[in-house]
Design an enzyme around this catalytic site. Structure first.
Site, PDB file in Angstrom:
ATOM      1  N   HIS A   1      40.589  44.090  41.009  1.00 39.08           N
ATOM      2  CA  HIS A   1      40.729  42.630  41.135  1.00 39.08           C
ATOM      3  C   HIS A   1      42.155  42.178  41.440  1.00 39.08           C
ATOM      4  O   HIS A   1      42.395  40.998  41.633  1.00 39.08           O
ATOM      5  CB  HIS A   1      40.229  41.920  39.877  1.00 39.08           C
TER       6      HIS A   1
HETATM    7  C1  UD1 Z   1      43.614  36.805  36.037  1.00 36.87           C
HETATM    8  C2  UD1 Z   1      45.000  37.267  35.573  1.00 36.87           C
HETATM    9  C3  UD1 Z   1      45.037  38.784  35.477  1.00 36.87           C
HETATM   10  C4  UD1 Z   1      43.877  39.316  34.662  1.00 36.87           C
HETATM   11  C5  UD1 Z   1      42.565  38.785  35.248  1.00 36.87           C
HETATM   12  C6  UD1 Z   1      41.346  39.275  34.494  1.00 36.87           C
HETATM   13  C7  UD1 Z   1      46.885  35.827  36.280  1.00 36.87           C
HETATM   14  C8  UD1 Z   1      48.011  35.708  37.226  1.00 36.87           C
HETATM   15  N1  UD1 Z   1      46.030  36.849  36.513  1.00 36.87           N
HETATM   16  O1  UD1 Z   1      43.432  37.247  37.369  1.00 36.87           O
HETATM   17  O2  UD1 Z   1      46.257  39.166  34.860  1.00 36.87           O
HETATM   18  O3  UD1 Z   1      43.874  40.740  34.675  1.00 36.87           O
HETATM   19  O4  UD1 Z   1      42.610  37.351  35.203  1.00 36.87           O
HETATM   20  O5  UD1 Z   1      40.166  38.887  35.139  1.00 36.87           O
HETATM   21  O6  UD1 Z   1      46.785  35.040  35.371  1.00 36.87           O
HETATM   22  N2  UD1 Z   1      37.313  32.751  39.595  1.00 36.87           N
HETATM   23  C9  UD1 Z   1      35.971  32.488  39.434  1.00 36.87           C
HETATM   24  N3  UD1 Z   1      35.506  32.284  38.174  1.00 36.87           N
HETATM   25  C10 UD1 Z   1      36.334  32.301  37.088  1.00 36.87           C
HETATM   26  C11 UD1 Z   1      37.700  32.553  37.282  1.00 36.87           C
HETATM   27  C12 UD1 Z   1      38.163  32.782  38.529  1.00 36.87           C
HETATM   28  O7  UD1 Z   1      35.194  32.455  40.371  1.00 36.87           O
HETATM   29  O8  UD1 Z   1      35.851  32.102  35.971  1.00 36.87           O
HETATM   30  C13 UD1 Z   1      37.819  33.006  40.955  1.00 36.87           C
HETATM   31  C14 UD1 Z   1      38.587  31.828  41.489  1.00 36.87           C
HETATM   32  O9  UD1 Z   1      38.112  31.522  42.752  1.00 36.87           O
HETATM   33  C15 UD1 Z   1      40.024  32.305  41.572  1.00 36.87           C
HETATM   34  C16 UD1 Z   1      39.921  33.806  41.541  1.00 36.87           C
HETATM   35  O10 UD1 Z   1      38.665  34.126  40.923  1.00 36.87           O
HETATM   36  O11 UD1 Z   1      40.667  31.868  42.747  1.00 36.87           O
HETATM   37  C17 UD1 Z   1      41.024  34.396  40.752  1.00 36.87           C
HETATM   38  O12 UD1 Z   1      41.138  33.794  39.442  1.00 36.87           O
HETATM   39  P1  UD1 Z   1      42.544  33.657  38.732  1.00 36.87           P
HETATM   40  O13 UD1 Z   1      42.370  33.067  37.393  1.00 36.87           O
HETATM   41  O14 UD1 Z   1      43.508  33.038  39.635  1.00 36.87           O
HETATM   42  O15 UD1 Z   1      43.077  35.134  38.575  1.00 36.87           O
HETATM   43  P2  UD1 Z   1      42.352  36.534  38.320  1.00 36.87           P
HETATM   44  O16 UD1 Z   1      42.352  37.296  39.586  1.00 36.87           O
HETATM   45  O17 UD1 Z   1      41.064  36.409  37.586  1.00 36.87           O
END
Ligand code: UD1
Length: 361
Positions: free
Chosen positions: A202
């Site tokens: 991820h």
């Molecule tokens: C975040 C953390 C990472 C952790 C990971 C665990 C940061 C910088 N990164 O990364 O350290 O290892 O979580 O999963 O804080 N999204 C959904 N549903 C959700 C959440 C996110 O669809 O419930 C999608 C969104 O479109 C978003 C993307 O996933 O753009 C990434 O989510 P984001 O919270 O930015 O970071 P992670 O990659 O999950």
């Protein structure tokens, strides 16, 4: 003693669960659980509270997704509003996600005591948003709870005074140990008909480019003999870029993100794990399961020097070589890491109580 515990995304929940469980062993501790809402999908979120048997958050700031700056700013504005009317002895942030960094800055600017759980980690890779988050939190925290000696040494090198640093062990491993008796297969278990490689990806550096993600998957597919399957629970970030050819591929068992207890079941029974996660490097080391990490560096070097983890970097051909070695029984044997014993949460709460007693005389 009043504690404010901040969570925002999946890996935070296990760490905070260890603290919440530990509070039960002490008298007169109240905690408020603040969820920033960084992760909002049910399967990255609510089901973890059930599996970890922790209460629902007292407040959800509901920030959701956005760019790094947008997400951070939203959390800061909302957490500041919350703290204005909230009394607490300590604000506690865990790990390195955007939520932890944003809330740490707000707490410190409002002069609250700030404790960082999992302090002192450093990969040296400033292209990772999490590396920036770690360094910022550690630059301003008041109390540092470290998982390993390496983390303690990093903090000392940065000039943090030794009486603010506590080598306590790993809260993630507390939750793992507590949950092992309860692990169970998911409803998709029947799709797994052979021995398997468990795969998770991820990190933006691996999954945000369509070409990069799909070239990694191609190498893993080519490294996997016909007697093995690749079980791949997909993070939403990864789902956005994966090619259809892997969604319908006999070697791959593609799953939605799994519940904690179901994911631990998969780790426990995998032949090996390939990942870019931070927490999974630690869980595999504790469980002595072979782990290949698709990153150039790790902020958790003990998982390589003492544990079962191997960093693969950009030379993906190494994947094939290591998979073959592991399958033929020639795997890296790990050893135990000091203080990763299930009692870290208790050590942290005890220390916080002592700090407060000392300050209040
Ligand atoms: C975040 C953390 C990472 C952790 C990971 C665990 C940061 C910088 N990164 O990364 O350290 O290892 O979580 O999963 O804080 N999204 C959904 N549903 C959700 C959440 C996110 O669809 O419930 C999608 C969104 O479109 C978003 C993307 O996933 O753009 C990434 O989510 P984001 O919270 O930015 O970071 P992670 O990659 O999950």
């Amino acid at each position: 003693m009043k504690l404010t515990l901040v969570v925002g995304a999946r890996p935070n929940f296990m760490k905070v669960a260890s603290l919440i469980n530990a509070t039960k062993e002490f008298e007169n501790i109240q905690f408020t659980l603040v969820h920033t809402g960084q992760h909002y999908d049910k399967n990255l979120n609510e089901v973890f509270f059930e599996d970890l048997e922790i209460p629902k958050p007292d407040i959800n700031l509901e920030v959701g997704s956005g760019s790094q700056a947008f997400q951070t700013a939203e959390i800061m504005v909302k957490f500041e509003l919350f703290l204005r009317t909230h009394e607490t002895d300590f604000v506690i942030v865990v790990g390195d996600i955007n939520s932890s960094m944003a809330c740490a800055i707000v707490a410190k600017k409002m002069n609250f005591r700030l404790a960082h759980i999992e302090a002192g980690l450093e990969s040296g890779d400033r292209e990772m948003p999490e590396e920036i988050n770690r360094l910022i939190i550690d630059a301003i925290a008041d109390y540092y709870f470290a998982t390993t000696k390496y983390a303690v040494d990093n903090l000392l090198k940065r000039g943090i005074s030794s009486n603010k640093i506590f080598l306590v062990g790993n809260t993630m491993i507390d939750s793992l140990i507590r949950s092992l008796p309860k692990i169970r297969p998911s409803e998709h278990q029947s799709k797994i008909t052979k021995e398997y490689i468990l795969l998770t990806l991820h990190r933006p550096s691996n999954v945000d480019s369509f070409e990069k993600l799909n070239s990694i998957l191609k190498v893993i597919e080519d490294s996997t003999l016909d007697n093995l399957q690749i079980v791949f629970p997909l993070h939403p970030r990864t789902l956005k870029k994966i090619s259809d050819q892997y969604l319908e591929n006999d070697k791959f068992v593609i799953l939605e993100p799994l519940r904690y207890l179901e994911f631990l079941f998969l780790i426990k029974n995998a032949k090996l794990i390939i990942t870019d996660s931070g927490g999974i490097q630690e869980e595999t080391t504790y469980l002595k399961k072979p782990c290949l990490t698709l990153r150039n560096s790790t902020e958790r070097p003990e998982t390589c020097s003492q544990g079962t983890n191997i960093l693969i970097g950009d030379d993906y051909q190494l994947i094939k070589q290591h998979v073959l070695e592991i399958i033929s029984g020639n795997e890296k044997k790990g050893s135990d890491i000091e203080f990763w014993d299930g009692n870290t949460g208790q050590r942290i709460i005890k220390t916080l109580k002592e700090i407060l007693d000392l300050e209040k005389g």
